[in-house]
Design a protein around this motif. Structure first.
Motif, PDB file in Angstrom:
ATOM      1  N   LEU A 156       0.880  -1.175   0.039  1.00  0.00           N
ATOM      2  CA  LEU A 156       0.009   0.026  -0.157  1.00  0.00           C
ATOM      3  C   LEU A 156       0.930   1.256   0.004  1.00  0.00           C
ATOM      4  O   LEU A 156       0.611   2.082  -0.932  1.00  0.00           O
ATOM      5  N   LEU A 157       1.807   1.339   0.947  1.00  0.00           N
ATOM      6  CA  LEU A 157       2.588   2.371   1.146  1.00  0.00           C
ATOM      7  C   LEU A 157       3.501   2.730  -0.327  1.00  0.00           C
ATOM      8  O   LEU A 157       3.801   3.653  -0.805  1.00  0.00           O
ATOM      9  N   LEU A 158       3.887   1.673  -0.959  1.00  0.00           N
ATOM     10  CA  LEU A 158       4.701   1.428  -2.174  1.00  0.00           C
ATOM     11  C   LEU A 158       3.780   2.251  -3.438  1.00  0.00           C
ATOM     12  O   LEU A 158       4.244   3.014  -4.059  1.00  0.00           O
ATOM     13  N   SER A 159       2.474   1.711  -3.360  1.00  0.00           N
ATOM     14  CA  SER A 159       1.932   2.270  -4.471  1.00  0.00           C
ATOM     15  C   SER A 159       1.487   3.815  -4.287  1.00  0.00           C
ATOM     16  O   SER A 159       1.522   4.623  -5.209  1.00  0.00           O
ATOM     17  N   MET A 160       1.114   4.274  -3.072  1.00  0.00           N
ATOM     18  CA  MET A 160       1.211   5.531  -2.789  1.00  0.00           C
ATOM     19  C   MET A 160       2.175   6.443  -3.014  1.00  0.00           C
ATOM     20  O   MET A 160       2.080   7.313  -3.745  1.00  0.00           O
ATOM     21  N   LEU A 161       3.419   5.934  -2.940  1.00  0.00           N
ATOM     22  CA  LEU A 161       4.744   6.575  -3.304  1.00  0.00           C
ATOM     23  C   LEU A 161       4.883   6.526  -4.742  1.00  0.00           C
ATOM     24  O   LEU A 161       5.209   7.962  -5.312  1.00  0.00           O
ATOM     25  N   VAL A 162       4.536   5.560  -5.525  1.00  0.00           N
ATOM     26  CA  VAL A 162       4.488   5.379  -6.916  1.00  0.00           C
ATOM     27  C   VAL A 162       3.471   6.912  -7.543  1.00  0.00           C
ATOM     28  O   VAL A 162       4.044   7.392  -8.345  1.00  0.00           O
ATOM     29  N   THR A 166     -12.314   7.051  -4.740  1.00  0.00           N
ATOM     30  CA  THR A 166     -12.108   8.179  -4.167  1.00  0.00           C
ATOM     31  C   THR A 166     -11.374   9.048  -4.880  1.00  0.00           C
ATOM     32  O   THR A 166     -10.903   8.821  -5.806  1.00  0.00           O
ATOM     33  N   VAL A 167     -11.567  10.453  -4.462  1.00  0.00           N
ATOM     34  CA  VAL A 167     -10.551  11.143  -4.760  1.00  0.00           C
ATOM     35  C   VAL A 167      -9.891  11.982  -3.358  1.00  0.00           C
ATOM     36  O   VAL A 167     -10.679  12.310  -2.576  1.00  0.00           O
ATOM     37  N   VAL A 168      -8.451  11.883  -3.397  1.00  0.00           N
ATOM     38  CA  VAL A 168      -7.842  12.448  -2.287  1.00  0.00           C
ATOM     39  C   VAL A 168      -7.279  13.770  -2.571  1.00  0.00           C
ATOM     40  O   VAL A 168      -6.838  14.071  -3.749  1.00  0.00           O
ATOM     41  N   PHE A 169      -7.468  14.620  -1.474  1.00  0.00           N
ATOM     42  CA  PHE A 169      -7.039  16.038  -1.759  1.00  0.00           C
ATOM     43  C   PHE A 169      -7.794  16.628  -2.962  1.00  0.00           C
ATOM     44  O   PHE A 169      -7.201  17.720  -3.262  1.00  0.00           O
ATOM     45  N   ARG A 170      -8.832  16.091  -3.355  1.00  0.00           N
ATOM     46  CA  ARG A 170      -9.491  16.859  -4.290  1.00  0.00           C
ATOM     47  C   ARG A 170      -8.938  17.048  -5.829  1.00  0.00           C
ATOM     48  O   ARG A 170      -9.372  17.766  -6.617  1.00  0.00           O
ATOM     49  N   PHE A 171      -7.798  16.097  -6.008  1.00  0.00           N
ATOM     50  CA  PHE A 171      -7.343  16.168  -7.243  1.00  0.00           C
ATOM     51  C   PHE A 171      -6.713  15.055  -7.657  1.00  0.00           C
ATOM     52  O   PHE A 171      -6.525  14.488  -8.643  1.00  0.00           O
ATOM     53  N   LEU A 172      -6.503  13.731  -6.582  1.00  0.00           N
ATOM     54  CA  LEU A 172      -5.809  12.500  -6.875  1.00  0.00           C
ATOM     55  C   LEU A 172      -7.149  11.485  -6.788  1.00  0.00           C
ATOM     56  O   LEU A 172      -7.411  10.941  -5.669  1.00  0.00           O
ATOM     57  N   PRO A 173      -7.256  10.587  -8.055  1.00  0.00           N
ATOM     58  CA  PRO A 173      -8.005   9.809  -7.647  1.00  0.00           C
ATOM     59  C   PRO A 173      -7.364   8.332  -7.531  1.00  0.00           C
ATOM     60  O   PRO A 173      -6.588   8.178  -7.906  1.00  0.00           O
ATOM     61  N   VAL A 174      -7.764   7.904  -6.551  1.00  0.00           N
ATOM     62  CA  VAL A 174      -7.597   6.630  -5.941  1.00  0.00           C
ATOM     63  C   VAL A 174      -8.487   5.514  -5.495  1.00  0.00           C
ATOM     64  O   VAL A 174      -9.441   5.976  -4.977  1.00  0.00           O
ATOM     65  N   ASP A 175      -8.384   4.403  -5.886  1.00  0.00           N
ATOM     66  CA  ASP A 175      -9.288   3.515  -5.687  1.00  0.00           C
ATOM     67  C   ASP A 175      -8.776   2.533  -4.546  1.00  0.00           C
ATOM     68  O   ASP A 175      -7.711   1.956  -4.523  1.00  0.00           O
ATOM     69  N   PHE A 176      -9.506   2.352  -3.387  1.00  0.00           N
ATOM     70  CA  PHE A 176      -9.245   1.642  -2.092  1.00  0.00           C
ATOM     71  C   PHE A 176      -9.637   0.369  -2.159  1.00  0.00           C
ATOM     72  O   PHE A 176     -11.075   0.527  -2.344  1.00  0.00           O
ATOM     73  N   GLY A 177      -9.237  -0.703  -2.182  1.00  0.00           N
ATOM     74  CA  GLY A 177      -9.901  -1.832  -2.074  1.00  0.00           C
ATOM     75  C   GLY A 177      -9.681  -2.772  -0.747  1.00  0.00           C
ATOM     76  O   GLY A 177      -8.513  -2.838  -0.388  1.00  0.00           O
ATOM     77  N   PHE A 178     -10.706  -3.677  -0.443  1.00  0.00           N
ATOM     78  CA  PHE A 178     -10.519  -4.852   0.327  1.00  0.00           C
ATOM     79  C   PHE A 178     -10.723  -6.150  -0.377  1.00  0.00           C
ATOM     80  O   PHE A 178     -11.626  -6.455  -1.296  1.00  0.00           O
ATOM     81  N   ARG A 179      -9.658  -7.130  -0.558  1.00  0.00           N
ATOM     82  CA  ARG A 179      -9.717  -8.206  -1.467  1.00  0.00           C
ATOM     83  C   ARG A 179      -9.652  -9.291  -0.411  1.00  0.00           C
ATOM     84  O   ARG A 179      -8.599  -9.587   0.347  1.00  0.00           O
ATOM     85  N   TYR A 180     -10.718 -10.285  -0.469  1.00  0.00           N
ATOM     86  CA  TYR A 180     -10.560 -11.698  -0.111  1.00  0.00           C
ATOM     87  C   TYR A 180     -10.141 -12.707  -0.959  1.00  0.00           C
ATOM     88  O   TYR A 180     -10.671 -12.746  -2.129  1.00  0.00           O
ATOM     89  N   LEU A 218      -4.541  -0.840  -3.529  1.00  0.00           N
ATOM     90  CA  LEU A 218      -4.855   0.424  -3.943  1.00  0.00           C
ATOM     91  C   LEU A 218      -4.334   0.626  -5.443  1.00  0.00           C
ATOM     92  O   LEU A 218      -3.294   0.074  -5.743  1.00  0.00           O
ATOM     93  N   GLY A 219      -4.975   1.773  -5.960  1.00  0.00           N
ATOM     94  CA  GLY A 219      -4.492   1.896  -7.190  1.00  0.00           C
ATOM     95  C   GLY A 219      -4.842   3.363  -7.580  1.00  0.00           C
ATOM     96  O   GLY A 219      -5.714   4.020  -6.870  1.00  0.00           O
ATOM     97  N   THR A 220      -4.392   3.917  -8.767  1.00  0.00           N
ATOM     98  CA  THR A 220      -4.435   5.429  -9.135  1.00  0.00           C
ATOM     99  C   THR A 220      -4.144   5.522 -10.608  1.00  0.00           C
ATOM    100  O   THR A 220      -3.531   4.743 -11.101  1.00  0.00           O
TER     101      THR A 220
END
Length: 944
Positions: free
Chosen positions: A4-10, A908-922, A937-939
């Motif tokens: 998750l953190l790696l994806s956010m950094l990218v 979702t949209v983070v900070f009103r500019f960054l489109p991010v999909d948060f997900g929970f996967r089983y 997570l993906g963007t």
């Protein structure tokens, strides 16, 4: 959590990271042309030779507007800007951009009413030039350090995190209204949908406007931005937005707009926002609807009687636009169509319909066609009857056996063409000094036409094929008239603005008598005759509906009421700022004024701009690197030089790419020097070596469109000489290894073909895409170390689900490498760091080959429109049921990796500019039989 953190950094730091094997060719070029340039102290105009008759006019417009367009930002002498004219497009537009700093105008003319009634180049000279001033004013204070650090990329980053698009677009509409006698602020159709929204219920939240919503169709940033910008100017003074910009540039961050607003005004921005729209609702409340029940957004538009049936276009949030036929049993769908209320009206006659479809050039993004499409209303088939032409506002002739359409020619003339149903030219109507933007037949030879002079003023005229004479029925003015319909009695219906609404009018061509046929609470559009009645579309708070009125109820109106600004009202719909009209004095003279002061010179591809860095960054994929980028103004020549550390192998590298994009194919010069490292012997030892390559890359892009389907094909080929030095194993030289030289060849294909999607769709309703490549490194002689090859492919099929907005995606992919040890080792592909190469739940390990298949079923759950301040906005929740199967081969080991499960995704949209999909996967693995859950997570960040 690590993923998750790696994806956010990218997502945040390396938006250009390679997350796939491929790069779609940038096609933002014009076709090969002879380019010219003229300039003055404010602008350098670069234009194709065919634009020469208007080049001086454009330079003079910029010089004229330079005196006023930057004043509210404290700019009295604007910096010189480069302007590129794109003369071969089919859709009118314009933009301002960095990398490099410039403005580009698409000279397709104002054949539709969407931007008001100004002459097209005039409105660009205000609107886009205002954007230049905004952009220049932003580069100060702390923002300058973004410029120093990352160049134009840094300025774009500062802009997107601290400002919002509505600020720029709303302010530009404000300027085009204030400094002219037209502009969108004086056109009631501009605020039509906003008026409907406010009369229909509560004010949408700020996050719904900024981030979008799946609950309703809202207005764009131009509209709500114009209202917010205007009210702040009215309330806090002409220098307010310059003061706000100054505060933002002292410390740009996602919350700066709101805090700076509070610092300047003492009022919370949220309070100001809701007060603004409450005032508007109060001003419009007398026009409230009492006969329309609240429903989801739905549009029934463009009605007309043909062959005894009423046809119309219908769409909503769950469907794409389609032609429908009204029957005794209800309604019957005929065919889906690419439709825009402002750009692509449809006409009907007998068993046919005709409309304009905008088709891109296969190679050049700045060239296009407006093709006539003929629809068979009996069987729903449709076909293009013209190609490589720009034809607009088509109407059937009185007998229905031919079509009248306005054509924009390569010589920048607007004529009326009569065209057979097979697409052959029959005859042309042209009038000296006039642009003919639309025409409807009165009889076999006469038409009523909308004509525009070279200052953009429009009139209603009566003309005849074969004659250069015409009669003015409605005098020239800035009234935003549009969409003619005639009958066999010499009468015509048309749209025009009047007292704050778009209304339907009737005119008698013989007597010139004018009548008003609608008294709209919001606006009315698309009229047509139905015997002694008029059919039209009425805007409502929840979309648009078809209405019918008796022609006998139309009331007399003096034609003078539709000209000389008598049509303007005294309400926000067309007079929100109460600006007095500001005509451009002696506008026609600007076509020739000071012509001797504009010597024309040639402009070539290899100008200094093409070798001057405009952007640089420090991220290369998942590693650190310094990348310097250059582009010339036409963006048909550029380069990228990167020095850094490879994120996959943690080794240094240097690469160079020089692109020549003027022609077809696109050619690139490639060079690369890097240290390499690979884990071998079951990941117990590290093999290292140094290699370099140089060569040539060729790309053949091909863009195409077929009505509601859009496609893209790209073929790639590269050939490089690849040289490796001797190998070291755990830093010890490998006995017998030697320097080797290979010919490295790579061929690839990209293909997609998908149907346009409805607003609430998660996936394309129908379509396919695929990507594949084959790479081979062969020694130039038998003395070289063994080479290698690898191949990869992926195909995805999109199908509709069982319920509305459900979708199915079937995916198959695989990869194969040369088996055995001792072969050349290719660099590791830069895969998505948070995705799965194999079946979900199984980590990736290099293999000789693998084949994977996936089934996914996606479905919407809810549209919460819930925000936590400016931190995050939840736009949609949807689910995904999936099954994965992967077969992996590594030497003598064969493994089947199977899993299935479900995903819950929050769009979702983070900070009103960054489109991010948060997900929970089983994930339920089949073997070993174990289950696990994970957050992913993906963007898809496209703002850079």
């Amino acid at each position: 959590m690590k993923k998750l953190l790696l994806s956010m950094l990218v997502a945040l730091l390396a938006p250009t990271a390679a997350l796939s094997q491929y790069e779609v060719v940038d096609n933002s070029q014009s076709p090969p042309l002879q380019w010219k340039t003229i300039e003055n102290e404010y602008v350098k105009v670069i234009y194709p030779e065919a634009f020469r008759p208007k080049a001086v006019y454009v330079a003079n417009l910029i010089k004229h507007n330079a005196a006023v367009v930057g004043l509210s930002y404290g700019i009295t002498k604007p910096k010189k800007v480069t302007l590129i004219i794109r003369n071969e497009v089919a859709l009118p537009n314009g933009f301002v951009a960095r990398a490099p700093r410039r403005t580009e105008w698409f000279n397709a003319g104002a054949y539709s009413p969407m931007v008001g009634s100004l002459e097209w180049l005039q409105i660009l000279s205000i609107h886009e030039y205002r954007h230049v001033q905004q952009m220049d004013d932003f580069n100060k204070n702390t923002v300058r350090y973004f410029d120093y650090l990352l160049g134009d990329l840094g300025l774009n980053l500062a802009d997107v995190i601290s400002k919002k698009p509505w600020m720029a677009e709303g302010d530009a509409v404000y300027a085009e209204t204030k400094y002219t006698d037209g502009g969108r602020g004086r056109s009631p159709r501009f605020l039509t949908r906003l008026k409907g929204i406010l009369l229909g219920g509560e004010t949408p939240s700020y996050d719904q406007f900024v981030n979008g919503t799946y609950r309703d169709v809202l207005v764009n940033q131009y509209v709500y931005g114009y209202v917010l910008i205007s009210r702040a100017y009215q309330k806090y003074g002409d220098d307010f937005w310059e003061k706000l910009t100054d505060k933002i540039t002292h410390g740009p961050h996602p919350f700066r707009l709101e805090s700076a607003f509070k610092e300047l005004t003492g009022v919370e921005f949220k309070t100001f926002y809701y007060e603004t729209f409450s005032e508007l609702r109060e001003a419009w409340k007398k026009d409230a609807f009492t006969d329309v029940p609240k429903t989801e957004y739905s549009v029934s538009f463009n009605p007309k009687i043909a062959n005894g049936h009423m046809y119309y276009v219908k769409f909503d949030m769950n469907t794409v636009p389609a032609i429908y036929k009204s029957t005794a049993q209800g309604e019957e769908k005929v065919i889906d169509v690419p439709y825009s209320e402002d750009l692509s009206r449809i006409d009907y006659s007998g068993t046919h319909a005709v409309y304009t479809d905008y088709v891109p050039h296969p190679r050049y993004g700045f060239e296009g066609s407006a093709n006539l499409t003929l629809v068979d209303l009996n069987d729903g088939s449709q076909s293009y009857i013209t190609s490589h032409r720009r034809l607009y506002n088509p109407k059937f002739s009185t007998h229905g056996k031919s079509i009248l359409a306005a054509e924009y020619t390569d010589k920048m003339a607007w004529n009326i063409q009569e065209i057979s149903l097979e697409g052959k030219n029959l005859r042309t109507l042209s009038l000296k000094g006039l642009d003919l933007l639309e025409a409807a037949a009165l009889n076999a030879d006469e038409v009523i036409a909308i004509a525009s002079d070279n200052t953009g003023h429009k009139a209603l005229i009566q003309a005849r094929f074969g004659s250069d004479q015409y009669k003015v029925l409605l005098p020239f003015s800035r009234n935003n008239i549009f969409w003619l319909q005639t009958n066999t009695n010499g009468e015509a219906l048309f749209e025009a603005q009047y007292k704050g609404a778009n209304e339907v009018f009737h005119i008698n061509s013989a007597s010139g008598a004018l009548k008003q046929c609608t008294q709209s609470r919001i606006s009315s559009y698309a009229p047509s005759f139905d015997g002694t009645s008029v059919l039209y579309t009425e805007e409502t708070p929840y979309g648009a509906r078809t209405k019918k009125a008796d022609l006998s109820a139309c009331s007399d109106l003096a034609s003078s009421q539709l000209v000389d600004f008598n049509y303007l009202g005294d309400n926000p719909s067309d007079n929100y700022n109460k600006f007095p009209p500001a005509p451009l004095k002696d506008q026609a003279s600007l076509y020739t004024a000071n012509a001797d002061q504009y010597p024309e010179t040639d402009y070539g591809m290899l100008d200094a701009r093409g070798f001057t860095p405009h952007s640089w960054n420090f991220f290369g994929g998942r590693g650190l690197a310094l990348t310097v980028m250059t582009d010339n103004y036409l963006r048909d020549f550029g380069s990228a030089i990167t020095i850094g550390s490879d994120g996959e192998e943690n080794t240094p590298f240097t690469s160079v790419k020089i692109d020549f994009k003027r022609y077809w194919p696109v050619v690139s010069l490639l060079g690369d020097i890097r240290n390499r490292a690979a884990d071998v012997n079951m990941n117990t030892q590290e093999l290292t070596w140094r290699e370099g390559s140089y060569g040539l890359g060729v790309a053949l892009p091909y863009t195409f469109k077929n009505h509601t389907y859009s496609g893209y094909l790209q073929l790639d080929y590269s050939a490089k000489i690849l040289k490796t030095e001797s190998y070291r194993l755990d830093k010890v030289s490998v006995p017998g290894s030697q320097a080797s030289t290979y010919v490295d060849q790579k061929a690839g294909v990209l293909f997609s073909y998908t149907k346009s999607a409805q607003p609430r769709a998660i996936l394309p309703p129908l379509g396919v895409d695929l990507q594949a490549f084959y790479e081979d490194a062969s020694g130039v002689s038998d003395e070289e170390a063994p080479g290698s090859y690898r191949t990869f492919g992926q195909a995805r099929l999109y199908l509709p689900g069982f319920l509305a907005n459900n979708g199915i995606r079937l995916t198959g992919n695989g990869q194969e490498n040369r088996e055995g040890t001792g072969n050349y080792i290719f660099p590791t592909p830069a895969f998505n760091p948070v995705g799965y190469i194999y079946s979900r739940g199984f980590d990736y390990l290099p293999a000789d080959r693998f084949v994977k298949g996936s089934f996914e079923y996606m479905f919407p759950l809810t549209y919460p429109d819930y925000n936590l301040g400016a931190w995050i906005y939840f736009k949609r929740l949807y689910g995904n049921l999936y099954m994965d199967h992967t077969k992996v081969v590594l030497g003598n080991i064969h493994a089947n990796l199977n899993s299935y499960g479900a995903e819950l995704i929050a769009q979702t949209v983070v900070f009103r500019f960054l489109p991010v999909d948060f997900g929970f996967r089983y994930i339920q693995k089949v073997e070993p039989a174990e289950g696990e859950g994970e957050i992913f997570l993906g963007t898809n960040l496209a703002v850079f």
